[in-house]
Motif scaffolding. Structure first.
Motif, short mmCIF file in Angstrom:
data_model
loop_
_atom_site.label_atom_id
_atom_site.label_comp_id
_atom_site.label_asym_id
_atom_site.label_seq_id
_atom_site.Cartn_x
_atom_site.Cartn_y
_atom_site.Cartn_z
N GLN A 101 1.08 -1.20 -0.13
CA GLN A 101 -0.03 0.00 -0.03
C GLN A 101 0.97 0.96 -0.03
OE1 GLN A 101 -0.67 -2.16 2.96
NE2 GLN A 101 1.19 -1.32 4.03
N ARG A 102 0.22 2.52 -0.10
CA ARG A 102 1.32 3.83 -0.15
C ARG A 102 1.68 3.93 1.13
NH1 ARG A 102 2.52 7.82 -4.09
NH2 ARG A 102 0.85 7.33 -4.97
N ALA A 103 3.08 4.08 0.91
CA ALA A 103 3.87 4.24 2.20
C ALA A 103 5.05 5.26 1.80
CB ALA A 103 4.61 2.87 2.52
N ASP A 221 -5.22 6.98 1.01
CA ASP A 221 -6.11 6.50 1.92
C ASP A 221 -6.56 5.04 1.91
OD1 ASP A 221 -8.67 7.11 0.92
OD2 ASP A 221 -8.53 9.23 1.48
N LEU A 222 -7.32 4.61 2.72
CA LEU A 222 -7.92 3.20 2.53
C LEU A 222 -9.15 3.26 1.92
CD1 LEU A 222 -6.95 1.53 5.67
CD2 LEU A 222 -5.93 1.18 3.45
N THR A 223 -10.00 4.62 1.54
CA THR A 223 -11.31 4.64 0.88
C THR A 223 -11.01 4.27 -0.71
OG1 THR A 223 -11.55 6.37 2.17
CG2 THR A 223 -12.88 6.39 0.27
N THR A 224 -11.88 3.54 -1.17
CA THR A 224 -11.63 2.89 -2.31
C THR A 224 -12.99 3.41 -3.37
OG1 THR A 224 -12.83 0.83 -1.76
CG2 THR A 224 -10.34 1.01 -1.94
N GLN A 226 -15.97 2.37 -6.62
CA GLN A 226 -16.75 1.62 -6.93
C GLN A 226 -16.11 -0.18 -7.39
OE1 GLN A 226 -19.88 2.92 -9.20
NE2 GLN A 226 -20.82 3.75 -7.50
N LEU A 227 -14.80 0.31 -8.05
CA LEU A 227 -13.92 -0.94 -8.46
C LEU A 227 -13.12 -1.18 -7.57
CD1 LEU A 227 -13.49 0.55 -12.22
CD2 LEU A 227 -15.11 -1.02 -11.40
N GLY A 228 -12.86 -0.73 -6.27
CA GLY A 228 -11.89 -1.24 -5.36
C GLY A 228 -10.64 -0.61 -5.66
N ASN A 229 -10.43 0.56 -6.47
CA ASN A 229 -9.13 1.17 -6.41
C ASN A 229 -9.06 2.21 -5.27
OD1 ASN A 229 -8.67 -0.10 -8.99
ND2 ASN A 229 -10.04 1.14 -9.78
N PRO A 230 -7.93 2.25 -4.78
CA PRO A 230 -7.66 3.15 -3.71
C PRO A 230 -7.57 4.76 -4.17
CG PRO A 230 -5.66 1.93 -4.23
CD PRO A 230 -6.61 1.33 -4.95
N PHE A 231 -8.09 5.50 -3.23
CA PHE A 231 -8.12 7.11 -3.62
C PHE A 231 -6.46 7.44 -3.39
CE2 PHE A 231 -12.77 7.30 -2.66
CZ PHE A 231 -12.89 7.37 -4.07
N VAL A 232 -6.31 8.48 -4.42
CA VAL A 232 -5.01 9.17 -3.97
C VAL A 232 -5.30 10.55 -3.64
CG1 VAL A 232 -2.88 10.12 -5.44
CG2 VAL A 232 -3.77 7.93 -6.04
N ALA A 233 -4.48 11.09 -2.52
CA ALA A 233 -4.68 12.09 -2.29
C ALA A 233 -3.25 13.02 -2.48
CB ALA A 233 -4.76 12.28 -0.23
#
Length: 238
Positions: A101-103, A221-224, A226-233
């Motif tokens: 995951q994003r780190a 963040d962990l929000t995704t 509808q396709l399950g792709n994580p959001f980028v901030a």
């Protein structure tokens, strides 16, 4: 001509040597790089768009072929005079990873005689756990002497964390690119990529962080969706 490219594709590492290809460059210092070598797990027809800053001999680069992996980054003119010499001195470093995951990681380390590491500290965070470690001690294994491409390896471990194994390419005595080559669950399962830059502690004091500055960051963040792709901030500011 004469290039070498290391790839870590989902913890599967490969090295492509004798890299060949061609490039174009227009009057705006924008161009296209086409590599004739296929890159394992990345692209059969690697093609990149790039721009050059003639004042600093640096640039930016992004993949533009039809393959699914989408990457972007930076370019630097390399100082061949440093090949065969161990890096030394105080360095700060930063890296980021999207696997698993994003780190992100930031820290500092001293490279001393024989390429050994000392006085290392690191902070690591990811979108799943927040702060993983803060001011964690870095215990190091030696940097190797850069080869004819300026390439070498090093590794370190952090308090309570897995070992991390890295490949590096020296740009100059003050700047080094690195990326994680871990390919086993016995090591860290991250794929950090980033830079080491020299740190001048002698000129640093309590008044040094003074004045206006700009910043830019990207994360997630962990929000995704509808396709399950994580959001980028992302954010920029002053």
């Amino acid at each position: 001509t004469g290039g070498v490219i290391d790839v870590n594709d989902n913890l599967s590492t490969s090295t492509t040597s004798a890299v060949a290809g061609s490039y174009t460059l227009d009057s705006d210092l924008r161009g296209i790089i086409t590599i004739t070598n296929a890159l394992q797990g990345f692209s059969a027809t690697p093609t990149f768009s790039f721009t050059i800053d003639s004042a600093t001999n640096t640039g930016t680069i992004a993949s533009v072929d039809a393959s699914l992996p989408a990457v972007s980054g930076t370019m630097d003119q390399q100082n061949a005079a440093l090949f065969g010499e161990l890096p030394s001195g105080s360095f700060i470093f930063r890296g980021f990873s999207d696997n698993p995951q994003r780190a992100a990681e930031v820290g500092r380390v001293s490279i001393v005689g024989g390429g050994a590491l000392s006085n290392g500290l690191i902070d690591i965070s990811d979108v799943a756990n927040g702060n993983d470690v803060t001011d964690s001690t870095v215990t190091g294994n030696s940097f190797t002497i850069p080869d004819s491409n300026g390439a070498g390896t090093f590794s370190f471990s952090t308090s309570g964390q897995f070992n991390s194994v890295y490949a590096f390419y020296a740009v100059s005595a003050t700047k080094i690119y690195f990326f994680e080559t871990n390919n086993s669950v016995t090591n860290s399962n991250t794929q950090f990529v980033g830079q080491l830059r020299t740190q001048s502690l002698s000129s640093l004091n309590s008044s040094s962080p003074n004045g206006s500055g700009i910043f830019g960051w990207i994360g997630g963040d962990l929000t995704t969706d509808q396709l399950g792709n994580p959001f980028v901030a992302e954010s920029v500011g002053v």
